[in-house]
Design a protein around this motif. Structure first.
Motif, PDB file in Angstrom:
ATOM      1  N   GLU A 100      -4.195  15.963   4.585  1.00 46.58           N
ATOM      2  CA  GLU A 100      -2.783  16.122   4.228  1.00 46.58           C
ATOM      3  C   GLU A 100      -1.993  14.815   4.333  1.00 46.58           C
ATOM      4  OE1 GLU A 100      -2.255  20.817   5.606  1.00 46.58           O
ATOM      5  OE2 GLU A 100      -1.450  19.197   6.857  1.00 46.58           O
ATOM      6  N   ASN A 101      -2.415  13.901   5.213  1.00 42.67           N
ATOM      7  CA  ASN A 101      -1.599  12.714   5.485  1.00 42.67           C
ATOM      8  C   ASN A 101      -2.138  11.418   4.895  1.00 42.67           C
ATOM      9  OD1 ASN A 101       0.144  14.325   7.030  1.00 42.67           O
ATOM     10  ND2 ASN A 101      -0.995  13.937   8.925  1.00 42.67           N
ATOM     11  N   ARG A 102      -3.369  11.434   4.376  1.00 47.23           N
ATOM     12  CA  ARG A 102      -3.986  10.167   3.952  1.00 47.23           C
ATOM     13  C   ARG A 102      -3.327   9.555   2.715  1.00 47.23           C
ATOM     14  NH1 ARG A 102      -9.741  12.443   1.455  1.00 47.23           N
ATOM     15  NH2 ARG A 102      -8.810  13.640  -0.257  1.00 47.23           N
ATOM     16  N   ASP A 103      -2.686  10.381   1.867  1.00 46.04           N
ATOM     17  CA  ASP A 103      -2.099   9.853   0.633  1.00 46.04           C
ATOM     18  C   ASP A 103      -0.739   9.199   0.854  1.00 46.04           C
ATOM     19  OD1 ASP A 103      -4.283  10.675  -0.856  1.00 46.04           O
ATOM     20  OD2 ASP A 103      -3.406  12.649  -1.300  1.00 46.04           O
ATOM     21  N   GLU A 104      -0.124   9.424   2.013  1.00 44.59           N
ATOM     22  CA  GLU A 104       1.157   8.798   2.326  1.00 44.59           C
ATOM     23  C   GLU A 104       1.097   8.168   3.724  1.00 44.59           C
ATOM     24  OE1 GLU A 104       4.220  11.676   1.865  1.00 44.59           O
ATOM     25  OE2 GLU A 104       3.939  11.891  -0.296  1.00 44.59           O
ATOM     26  N   PRO A 105       0.264   7.175   3.897  1.00 44.67           N
ATOM     27  CA  PRO A 105       0.115   6.555   5.224  1.00 44.67           C
ATOM     28  C   PRO A 105       1.272   5.616   5.550  1.00 44.67           C
ATOM     29  CG  PRO A 105      -1.230   5.381   3.655  1.00 44.67           C
ATOM     30  CD  PRO A 105      -0.611   6.534   2.889  1.00 44.67           C
ATOM     31  N   HIS A 106       1.440   5.316   6.839  1.00 43.17           N
ATOM     32  CA  HIS A 106       2.345   4.257   7.263  1.00 43.17           C
ATOM     33  C   HIS A 106       1.601   2.934   7.047  1.00 43.17           C
ATOM     34  CE1 HIS A 106       5.047   7.137   9.323  1.00 43.17           C
ATOM     35  NE2 HIS A 106       3.922   7.762   9.650  1.00 43.17           N
ATOM     36  N   ALA A 107       2.165   2.050   6.237  1.00 43.05           N
ATOM     37  CA  ALA A 107       1.483   0.808   5.873  1.00 43.05           C
ATOM     38  C   ALA A 107       1.782  -0.287   6.891  1.00 43.05           C
ATOM     39  CB  ALA A 107       1.898   0.363   4.479  1.00 43.05           C
ATOM     40  N   TYR A 108       0.719  -0.880   7.474  1.00 42.80           N
ATOM     41  CA  TYR A 108       0.863  -1.966   8.437  1.00 42.80           C
ATOM     42  C   TYR A 108      -0.057  -3.119   8.051  1.00 42.80           C
ATOM     43  CZ  TYR A 108       3.752   0.608  11.755  1.00 42.80           C
ATOM     44  OH  TYR A 108       4.786   1.279  12.350  1.00 42.80           O
ATOM     45  N   VAL A 109       0.413  -4.341   8.343  1.00 39.66           N
ATOM     46  CA  VAL A 109      -0.338  -5.558   8.054  1.00 39.66           C
ATOM     47  C   VAL A 109      -0.696  -6.226   9.371  1.00 39.66           C
ATOM     48  CG1 VAL A 109      -0.280  -7.840   6.963  1.00 39.66           C
ATOM     49  CG2 VAL A 109       0.813  -5.887   5.841  1.00 39.66           C
ATOM     50  N   TYR A 110      -1.929  -6.694   9.498  1.00 29.77           N
ATOM     51  CA  TYR A 110      -2.327  -7.417  10.698  1.00 29.77           C
ATOM     52  C   TYR A 110      -2.019  -8.893  10.511  1.00 29.77           C
ATOM     53  CZ  TYR A 110      -5.195  -9.646  14.253  1.00 29.77           C
ATOM     54  OH  TYR A 110      -5.622 -10.425  15.296  1.00 29.77           O
ATOM     55  N   ASN A 111      -1.198  -9.433  11.409  1.00 32.05           N
ATOM     56  CA  ASN A 111      -0.826 -10.840  11.372  1.00 32.05           C
ATOM     57  C   ASN A 111      -0.853 -11.402  12.781  1.00 32.05           C
ATOM     58  OD1 ASN A 111       0.159 -13.381  10.926  1.00 32.05           O
ATOM     59  ND2 ASN A 111       2.180 -12.737  10.183  1.00 32.05           N
ATOM     60  N   PRO A 112      -1.958 -12.017  13.187  1.00 28.74           N
ATOM     61  CA  PRO A 112      -2.082 -12.523  14.564  1.00 28.74           C
ATOM     62  C   PRO A 112      -1.124 -13.662  14.875  1.00 28.74           C
ATOM     63  CG  PRO A 112      -3.906 -13.283  13.229  1.00 28.74           C
ATOM     64  CD  PRO A 112      -3.158 -12.301  12.395  1.00 28.74           C
ATOM     65  N   ASN A 113      -0.527 -14.268  13.838  1.00 25.59           N
ATOM     66  CA  ASN A 113       0.376 -15.404  14.047  1.00 25.59           C
ATOM     67  C   ASN A 113       1.842 -14.993  14.021  1.00 25.59           C
ATOM     68  OD1 ASN A 113      -1.831 -17.276  14.077  1.00 25.59           O
ATOM     69  ND2 ASN A 113      -1.903 -17.137  11.841  1.00 25.59           N
ATOM     70  N   ALA A 114       2.109 -13.681  14.030  1.00 21.34           N
ATOM     71  CA  ALA A 114       3.492 -13.216  13.967  1.00 21.34           C
ATOM     72  C   ALA A 114       4.248 -13.587  15.233  1.00 21.34           C
ATOM     73  CB  ALA A 114       3.515 -11.707  13.771  1.00 21.34           C
ATOM     74  N   LEU A 115       5.516 -13.922  15.094  1.00 21.46           N
ATOM     75  CA  LEU A 115       6.388 -14.265  16.204  1.00 21.46           C
ATOM     76  C   LEU A 115       7.262 -13.077  16.568  1.00 21.46           C
ATOM     77  CD1 LEU A 115       7.530 -17.813  14.980  1.00 21.46           C
ATOM     78  CD2 LEU A 115       5.654 -17.265  16.554  1.00 21.46           C
ATOM     79  N   VAL A 116       7.759 -13.066  17.799  1.00 14.36           N
ATOM     80  CA  VAL A 116       8.638 -11.982  18.233  1.00 14.36           C
ATOM     81  C   VAL A 116       9.879 -11.920  17.358  1.00 14.36           C
ATOM     82  CG1 VAL A 116      10.055 -11.109  20.130  1.00 14.36           C
ATOM     83  CG2 VAL A 116       7.800 -12.100  20.600  1.00 14.36           C
TER      84      VAL A 116
END
Length: 321
Positions: A100-116
């Motif tokens: 039921e939930n796979r077609d509308e996932p919360h999209a996240y990107v992995y960025n190890p260099n992200a700053l606060v």
């Protein structure tokens, strides 16, 4: 340490009762006995009728017992769990949540260099700064556990026969709903055919263990399919920290975008087997006061298959359900 009113009240109660009918109906009746402000707002229906004796257990203990007996003819892995989210309690089939939930996932990107400071932007709110994966099972553990091939033999005393149910991932992978659609097995067909598709354990059951056994209660398929699906989910486990998001709940699906950097390619591509959809199995909302005030979500996520974006797709078993 804190404890909810619902949990505190239910540990003072005993359920002594015989139930007849569907397990999903039993769950609702047991939860109603707690009689607190918390609600069981969503119950996924179960298939079949059964008679169950609850022998003096707390409501949550009784529900835990019923989780192991619940099954579904539509979502055949039949892994049911009672859990709490921001709206209340749910009794849900994990495979159905995925479907039921796979077609509308919360999209996240992995960025190890992200700053606060990047979290103040809209894009930063959906960026993963910390990410780790648990060690997966090795080949021997998979073989010993019968994760990809197993058999259940039920002794039918009344009809003087043995009913056998076999599961082999090579033939049955497409019977399930997968987080990615299409999806591929976590292992290549060469490994599956050589080692993992061989039945090396058999579980024996008495089909009529309590007399007039309920003929529509599918013990064999339930055990073999649940073992495979549950084992697959536990093989690929991700822990991550994301900026605070109060809309995230257990049972939701997140999509992990992880770029694969290579000196041989001008443009980065998605990591082939780690990226894709994951189901959130637990979430901790962490609030911090003081000079370092902030809000973060600590997620535990699981994945039972891989995305079908590998270069040699024919080397894997493919599922499109």
């Amino acid at each position: 340490h804190g404890i909810s009113t619902t949990h505190l009240k239910q540990i003072t109660m005993d359920i002594n009762r015989v139930f007849n009918g569907r397990i999903s109906d039993f769950i609702q009746k047991i939860f109603n006995n707690i009689n607190t402000d918390a609600s069981l707002y969503n119950v996924h229906e179960t298939s079949g009728n059964i008679t169950v004796i609850i022998p003096g257990e707390t409501p949550f203990e009784a529900i835990k017992r019923l989780e192991g007996k619940a099954f579904s003819t539509e979502h055949m892995s039949s892994i049911y769990r009672l859990f709490e989210d921001t709206s209340g309690y749910r009794f849900a089939n994990i495979e159905r949540l995925i479907a039921e939930n796979r077609d509308e996932p919360h999209a996240y990107v992995y960025n190890p260099n992200a700053l606060v400071s990047d979290q103040k932007t809209l894009q930063g709110q959906y960026t993963i700064a910390e990410l780790s994966f648990n060690k997966t099972q090795d080949l021997i553990e998979k073989i010993q556990g019968g994760a990809y091939a197993s058999r259940v033999s039920e002794i039918d005393i009344i009809n003087q026969k043995i009913d056998t149910t076999e599961f082999k991932v090579y033939e049955n992978f497409n019977d399930f709903y997968h987080l990615d659609n299409p999806a591929i097995t976590l292992d290549k067909t060469s490994i599956i055919e050589k080692s993992l598709n061989t039945i090396n354990n058999t579980r024996w059951l008495n089909k009529y263990e309590d007399g007039e056994r309920h003929l529509d209660f599918k013990y064999g398929p339930q055990i073999t399919r649940r073992r495979f699906y549950g084992n697959s989910l536990s093989q690929n486990q991700m822990s991550c920290s994301v900026p605070g998001n109060s809309s995230l709940n257990p049972g939701d699906v997140i999509n992990l975008s992880m770029l694969e950097l290579s000196a041989n390619k001008q443009t980065p591509e998605q990591e082939k087997k780690i990226s894709g959809n994951y189901i959130i199995t637990s979430i901790q909302h962490a609030y911090h006061k003081g000079t370092t005030a902030g809000y973060a979500c600590l997620l535990q996520c699981n994945k039972e298959s891989s995305r079908a974006n590998v270069t040699e797709l024919d080397q894997y078993v493919k599922g499109v359900r």
